[in-house]
Design an enzyme around this catalytic site. Sequence first.
Site, PDB file in Angstrom:
ATOM      1  N   PHE A 160       0.836  -1.199   0.000  1.00 59.63           N
ATOM      2  CA  PHE A 160       0.000   0.000   0.000  1.00 59.63           C
ATOM      3  C   PHE A 160       0.869   1.247   0.000  1.00 59.63           C
ATOM      4  O   PHE A 160       1.881   1.316   0.714  1.00 59.63           O
ATOM      5  CB  PHE A 160      -0.869   0.063   1.266  1.00 59.63           C
ATOM      6  N   ASP A 161       0.448   2.254  -0.737  1.00 56.68           N
ATOM      7  CA  ASP A 161       0.941   3.604  -0.514  1.00 56.68           C
ATOM      8  C   ASP A 161       0.298   4.119   0.776  1.00 56.68           C
ATOM      9  O   ASP A 161      -0.698   3.555   1.255  1.00 56.68           O
ATOM     10  CB  ASP A 161       0.570   4.484  -1.708  1.00 56.68           C
ATOM     11  N   GLY A 162       0.843   5.197   1.310  1.00 54.44           N
ATOM     12  CA  GLY A 162       0.326   5.713   2.573  1.00 54.44           C
ATOM     13  C   GLY A 162      -0.741   6.777   2.404  1.00 54.44           C
ATOM     14  O   GLY A 162      -1.943   6.516   2.514  1.00 54.44           O
TER      15      GLY A 162
END
Length: 298
Positions: A160-162
């Site tokens: 995941f990106d944040g």
Amino acid sequence: MAPTAPDKLVIALSSRALFDLEASHEVFEQQGREAYCRYQIEHENDVLEPGVAFALARKLLGLNEDSRQRVEVILLSRNSADTGLRVFNSINHHELDITRAAFTSGGSPYRYVAPFGAQLFLSADPDDVRAALDAGYAAATIVPSRRRTSGDPGALKIAFDGDAVLFSDDAERIFKEQGLAAFARSEVSAANEPLSGGPFKGFLEALCRIQAEFGQHDCPIRTALVTSRSAPAHERVIRTLRAWNIRIDEALFLGGMAKGEFLRAFGADIFFDDQQTHVGAAAEHVAAGHVPHGVANE
């Protein structure tokens, strides 16, 4: 069939996310709906090849192997029941344990995300994905990828990106509007203030509930945070995950470096990011989904 259990992880996939339907979709785009329907019926016994999310679906369903159904995969399709028969025939051929479906005959299927209790909706249709996100559900647009099957037969690996994915876009909005220096100052001053949750927080929490059933060394799921943040903006992220009591197995703070090679090294089965440039680059190495949420997509 028993109703969906409330503690089960439910993933909704479109038929174009699960299978390679590009040839038939081209018929639809160039010749129209009637030609598409004829094409699908004429080819309903021709098995569809795996699509971008096929390996993900297989690994998710593999979490049920010890007789406990932890995960269910639902099909949400714009096909009709007639044209959808080819999809179900292909599901049976590939021995995927997918038994529930909604065929909407061209209507947007995101409406059935909530009734099925799905925590994630993956589709090749950007409009359906945006509608699902606007309604408060985790959703991503599956993008074409060179990678159709997982190179790692082991653990399910999701990255995941944040900001604007796991977290809100509050911090990213400062970066976009005021620049990197202002972003860094803001994150340092707010290091002890947990970030608000983004659209994929609930999905990650559901993965963590499954992980909690296993020991750390025999867990069949590994997660990673792959973010463009770097020190000193790392601290707020770490403290946020701690405040949420959420487990992340690997955290990569890349300081703006390209993410693709890192995702390949992690062995991600899929990666979710809110920025199309990052998703497109990642898709050269792993399956990827665009999350059209937050300031980067306004």
